[in-house]
Structures are given as structure tokens and as C-alpha cells.
Design a protein around this motif. Structure first.
Motif, PDB file in Angstrom:
ATOM      1  N   LEU A  54      66.917 -23.693  29.990  1.00  0.00           N
ATOM      2  CA  LEU A  54      66.243 -24.934  30.324  1.00  0.00           C
ATOM      3  C   LEU A  54      66.712 -26.038  29.381  1.00  0.00           C
ATOM      4  CD1 LEU A  54      62.571 -23.696  30.871  1.00  0.00           C
ATOM      5  CD2 LEU A  54      64.508 -23.674  32.459  1.00  0.00           C
ATOM      6  N   SER A  55      66.757 -27.253  29.903  1.00  0.00           N
ATOM      7  CA  SER A  55      67.154 -28.410  29.098  1.00  0.00           C
ATOM      8  C   SER A  55      66.073 -29.468  29.138  1.00  0.00           C
ATOM      9  CB  SER A  55      68.460 -29.009  29.637  1.00  0.00           C
ATOM     10  OG  SER A  55      69.520 -28.093  29.578  1.00  0.00           O
ATOM     11  N   CYS A  56      65.899 -30.152  28.022  1.00  0.00           N
ATOM     12  CA  CYS A  56      64.947 -31.259  27.935  1.00  0.00           C
ATOM     13  C   CYS A  56      65.699 -32.445  27.334  1.00  0.00           C
ATOM     14  CB  CYS A  56      63.763 -30.874  27.063  1.00  0.00           C
ATOM     15  SG  CYS A  56      62.596 -32.228  26.763  1.00  0.00           S
ATOM     16  N   ALA A  57      66.088 -33.371  28.186  1.00  0.00           N
ATOM     17  CA  ALA A  57      66.833 -34.543  27.743  1.00  0.00           C
ATOM     18  C   ALA A  57      65.864 -35.681  27.453  1.00  0.00           C
ATOM     19  CB  ALA A  57      67.831 -34.958  28.814  1.00  0.00           C
ATOM     20  N   GLN A  58      65.989 -36.272  26.259  1.00  0.00           N
ATOM     21  CA  GLN A  58      65.085 -37.330  25.818  1.00  0.00           C
ATOM     22  C   GLN A  58      65.781 -38.684  25.892  1.00  0.00           C
ATOM     23  OE1 GLN A  58      64.007 -36.090  21.797  1.00  0.00           O
ATOM     24  NE2 GLN A  58      64.422 -33.991  22.452  1.00  0.00           N
ATOM     25  N   SER A  59      65.058 -39.681  26.315  1.00  0.00           N
ATOM     26  CA  SER A  59      65.599 -41.038  26.320  1.00  0.00           C
ATOM     27  C   SER A  59      64.497 -42.027  25.984  1.00  0.00           C
ATOM     28  CB  SER A  59      66.206 -41.375  27.684  1.00  0.00           C
ATOM     29  OG  SER A  59      65.219 -41.338  28.690  1.00  0.00           O
ATOM     30  N   GLY A  60      64.900 -43.198  25.548  1.00  0.00           N
ATOM     31  CA  GLY A  60      63.942 -44.242  25.240  1.00  0.00           C
ATOM     32  C   GLY A  60      63.167 -44.011  23.963  1.00  0.00           C
ATOM     33  N   ILE A  61      63.679 -43.143  23.106  1.00  0.00           N
ATOM     34  CA  ILE A  61      62.956 -42.826  21.873  1.00  0.00           C
ATOM     35  C   ILE A  61      63.431 -43.769  20.776  1.00  0.00           C
ATOM     36  CG2 ILE A  61      62.516 -41.068  20.130  1.00  0.00           C
ATOM     37  CD1 ILE A  61      62.925 -39.004  22.348  1.00  0.00           C
ATOM     38  N   PRO A  62      62.526 -44.549  20.171  1.00  0.00           N
ATOM     39  CA  PRO A  62      62.953 -45.542  19.175  1.00  0.00           C
ATOM     40  C   PRO A  62      63.500 -44.910  17.901  1.00  0.00           C
ATOM     41  CG  PRO A  62      60.571 -45.433  19.289  1.00  0.00           C
ATOM     42  CD  PRO A  62      61.095 -44.593  20.403  1.00  0.00           C
ATOM     43  N   TYR A  63      62.989 -43.763  17.521  1.00  0.00           N
ATOM     44  CA  TYR A  63      63.523 -43.039  16.376  1.00  0.00           C
ATOM     45  C   TYR A  63      63.245 -41.569  16.580  1.00  0.00           C
ATOM     46  CZ  TYR A  63      58.661 -43.715  14.882  1.00  0.00           C
ATOM     47  OH  TYR A  63      57.297 -43.763  14.829  1.00  0.00           O
ATOM     48  N   SER A  64      63.883 -40.749  15.807  1.00  0.00           N
ATOM     49  CA  SER A  64      63.857 -39.312  16.049  1.00  0.00           C
ATOM     50  C   SER A  64      62.431 -38.782  16.157  1.00  0.00           C
ATOM     51  CB  SER A  64      64.598 -38.578  14.927  1.00  0.00           C
ATOM     52  OG  SER A  64      65.949 -38.932  14.914  1.00  0.00           O
ATOM     53  N   ILE A  65      62.208 -38.046  17.216  1.00  0.00           N
ATOM     54  CA  ILE A  65      60.882 -37.494  17.444  1.00  0.00           C
ATOM     55  C   ILE A  65      60.702 -36.235  16.601  1.00  0.00           C
ATOM     56  CG2 ILE A  65      61.252 -35.873  19.355  1.00  0.00           C
ATOM     57  CD1 ILE A  65      59.042 -37.672  20.809  1.00  0.00           C
ATOM     58  N   ASP A  66      59.449 -35.934  16.231  1.00  0.00           N
ATOM     59  CA  ASP A  66      59.205 -34.813  15.333  1.00  0.00           C
ATOM     60  C   ASP A  66      59.174 -33.472  16.043  1.00  0.00           C
ATOM     61  OD1 ASP A  66      56.816 -36.598  13.240  1.00  0.00           O
ATOM     62  OD2 ASP A  66      59.001 -36.477  13.171  1.00  0.00           O
ATOM     63  N   TYR A  67      58.329 -33.378  17.046  1.00  0.00           N
ATOM     64  CA  TYR A  67      58.068 -32.093  17.672  1.00  0.00           C
ATOM     65  C   TYR A  67      58.503 -32.113  19.131  1.00  0.00           C
ATOM     66  CZ  TYR A  67      55.163 -30.826  13.677  1.00  0.00           C
ATOM     67  OH  TYR A  67      54.717 -30.527  12.413  1.00  0.00           O
ATOM     68  N   VAL A  68      59.200 -31.063  19.498  1.00  0.00           N
ATOM     69  CA  VAL A  68      59.521 -30.838  20.903  1.00  0.00           C
ATOM     70  C   VAL A  68      59.138 -29.394  21.207  1.00  0.00           C
ATOM     71  CG1 VAL A  68      61.265 -30.855  22.705  1.00  0.00           C
ATOM     72  CG2 VAL A  68      61.437 -32.463  20.790  1.00  0.00           C
ATOM     73  N   ALA A  69      58.483 -29.204  22.306  1.00  0.00           N
ATOM     74  CA  ALA A  69      58.023 -27.864  22.648  1.00  0.00           C
ATOM     75  C   ALA A  69      58.154 -27.614  24.142  1.00  0.00           C
ATOM     76  CB  ALA A  69      56.568 -27.676  22.217  1.00  0.00           C
ATOM     77  N   TRP A  70      58.184 -26.361  24.466  1.00  0.00           N
ATOM     78  CA  TRP A  70      58.150 -25.925  25.866  1.00  0.00           C
ATOM     79  C   TRP A  70      56.814 -25.239  26.114  1.00  0.00           C
ATOM     80  CZ3 TRP A  70      61.553 -27.185  29.564  1.00  0.00           C
ATOM     81  CH2 TRP A  70      62.810 -27.651  29.171  1.00  0.00           C
ATOM     82  N   PHE A  71      56.213 -25.633  27.206  1.00  0.00           N
ATOM     83  CA  PHE A  71      54.978 -25.016  27.665  1.00  0.00           C
ATOM     84  C   PHE A  71      55.214 -24.456  29.065  1.00  0.00           C
ATOM     85  CE2 PHE A  71      51.902 -26.406  24.491  1.00  0.00           C
ATOM     86  CZ  PHE A  71      52.617 -27.389  23.840  1.00  0.00           C
ATOM     87  N   ARG A  72      54.353 -23.556  29.463  1.00  0.00           N
ATOM     88  CA  ARG A  72      54.431 -23.056  30.828  1.00  0.00           C
ATOM     89  C   ARG A  72      53.032 -22.878  31.385  1.00  0.00           C
ATOM     90  NH1 ARG A  72      56.821 -16.949  29.675  1.00  0.00           N
ATOM     91  NH2 ARG A  72      54.943 -16.061  28.729  1.00  0.00           N
ATOM     92  N   GLN A  73      52.975 -22.968  32.685  1.00  0.00           N
ATOM     93  CA  GLN A  73      51.691 -22.780  33.353  1.00  0.00           C
ATOM     94  C   GLN A  73      51.933 -22.082  34.684  1.00  0.00           C
ATOM     95  OE1 GLN A  73      49.312 -26.337  33.839  1.00  0.00           O
ATOM     96  NE2 GLN A  73      47.443 -25.131  33.962  1.00  0.00           N
ATOM     97  N   ALA A  74      51.291 -20.935  34.824  1.00  0.00           N
ATOM     98  CA  ALA A  74      51.341 -20.176  36.065  1.00  0.00           C
ATOM     99  C   ALA A  74      50.098 -20.508  36.878  1.00  0.00           C
ATOM    100  CB  ALA A  74      51.421 -18.693  35.766  1.00  0.00           C
ATOM    101  N   PRO A  75      50.151 -20.348  38.185  1.00  0.00           N
ATOM    102  CA  PRO A  75      48.986 -20.648  39.023  1.00  0.00           C
ATOM    103  C   PRO A  75      47.753 -19.890  38.564  1.00  0.00           C
ATOM    104  CG  PRO A  75      50.917 -20.312  40.388  1.00  0.00           C
ATOM    105  CD  PRO A  75      51.315 -19.933  38.989  1.00  0.00           C
ATOM    106  N   GLY A  76      46.664 -20.611  38.380  1.00  0.00           N
ATOM    107  CA  GLY A  76      45.415 -19.992  37.980  1.00  0.00           C
ATOM    108  C   GLY A  76      45.313 -19.652  36.510  1.00  0.00           C
ATOM    109  N   LYS A  77      46.332 -20.015  35.747  1.00  0.00           N
ATOM    110  CA  LYS A  77      46.307 -19.705  34.312  1.00  0.00           C
ATOM    111  C   LYS A  77      46.371 -20.990  33.493  1.00  0.00           C
ATOM    112  CE  LYS A  77      48.330 -15.095  34.581  1.00  0.00           C
ATOM    113  NZ  LYS A  77      49.376 -14.179  34.020  1.00  0.00           N
ATOM    114  N   GLU A  78      45.960 -20.890  32.250  1.00  0.00           N
ATOM    115  CA  GLU A  78      46.005 -22.038  31.358  1.00  0.00           C
ATOM    116  C   GLU A  78      47.436 -22.302  30.897  1.00  0.00           C
ATOM    117  OE1 GLU A  78      41.537 -21.681  29.342  1.00  0.00           O
ATOM    118  OE2 GLU A  78      43.335 -21.596  28.102  1.00  0.00           O
TER     119      GLU A  78
END
Length: 124
Positions: A20-44
Motif C-alpha cells: 500500500l502507498s500513502c502519498a502526501q501533498s499540501g503539507i507545509p512542513y514535515s508531518i510527524d506521524y503517519v499510520a495505517w488503519f483498517r476497518q472490516a465490516p462490523g468491526k472497529e
């Protein structure tokens, strides 16, 4: 305006891999935290992996340790999630999230910037 574009999902058989890729744009300066989350149907929504960008420190959910790897390419402003040995229980919509001063990488409610999600489906 901060924008995150997450991509790379798909359908694979158990034991397969996706990146998976997460491309960032429009960020004025380096962001601190980047994370991946997931959500399955019916789950948190759950945190899968996070990276503290200034140091490259990574964190993982126990369920994916040893199988998933989060990494960053500072030149491309992109964070990746390499997923190996995928299991049917990894099936979910995966979201990239980013923000500054999050602290607890897995607390989804602390992130203000989100991608639209990319679907991962693993068949047995």
C-alpha cells in the motif's frame, strides 16, 4: 491543504503480498506521524502500523508483527505498507492517516488527515 492518497489494495490469496502507498501533498512542513488503519465490516477501526517520521521509529499491531512493514520515502513524500503472508482476517478497508503531535500512533481519533481508503481482500 493536506491531502493523502492511499492506494495499492487488491484481492490476493492467503499467503500473498500487497504494498500500500500513502502519498502526501499540501503539507507545509514535515508531518510527524503517519499510520495505517483498517476497518472490516462490523468491526472497529484498528491501528495496523505507524511511523514517527522524524526518526523513522515504527510501531505495529501484534496481529501484523513480522508480516507487515511500514516505511517512508521522504523524497516522494510517500509512506508504504508492505504486507506479506496475508491472511483472510487481514481483509478490510485500509486507510492512511497523518498528523502532527499525535503521541499515541494507534489512536485514530487523534488524526485529522485521512486518505479515502483502499480495499484489501484476502481469500483462503
Amino acid at each position: 491543504q493536506v491531502q493523502l492518497l492511499d492506494s495499492g489494495g487488491g484481492s490476493v490469496q492467503a499467503g500473498g503480498s500487497l504494498r500500500l502507498s500513502c502519498a502526501q501533498s499540501g503539507i507545509p512542513y514535515s508531518i510527524d506521524y503517519v499510520a495505517w488503519f483498517r476497518q472490516a465490516p462490523g468491526k472497529e477501526r484498528e491501528g495496523v502500523a505507524g511511523i514517527y517520521a522524524p526518526t523513522g521509529t515504527t510501531s505495529y499491531a501484534d496481529s501484523v508483527k513480522g508480516r507487515f512493514t511500514i516505511s517512508q520515502d521522504n523524497v516522494k513524500n510517500t509512506v508504504y505498507l508492505q504486507m506479506n503472508d496475508l491472511k483472510p482476517e487481514d481483509t478490510a478497508m485500509y486507510y492512511c492517516a497523518a498528523d502532527w503531535n499525535v503521541g499515541t500512533w494507534s489512536a485514530w481519533n487523534l488524526y485529522n488527515y485521512w486518505g479515502r481508503g483502499t480495499q484489501v481482500t484476502v481469500s483462503s
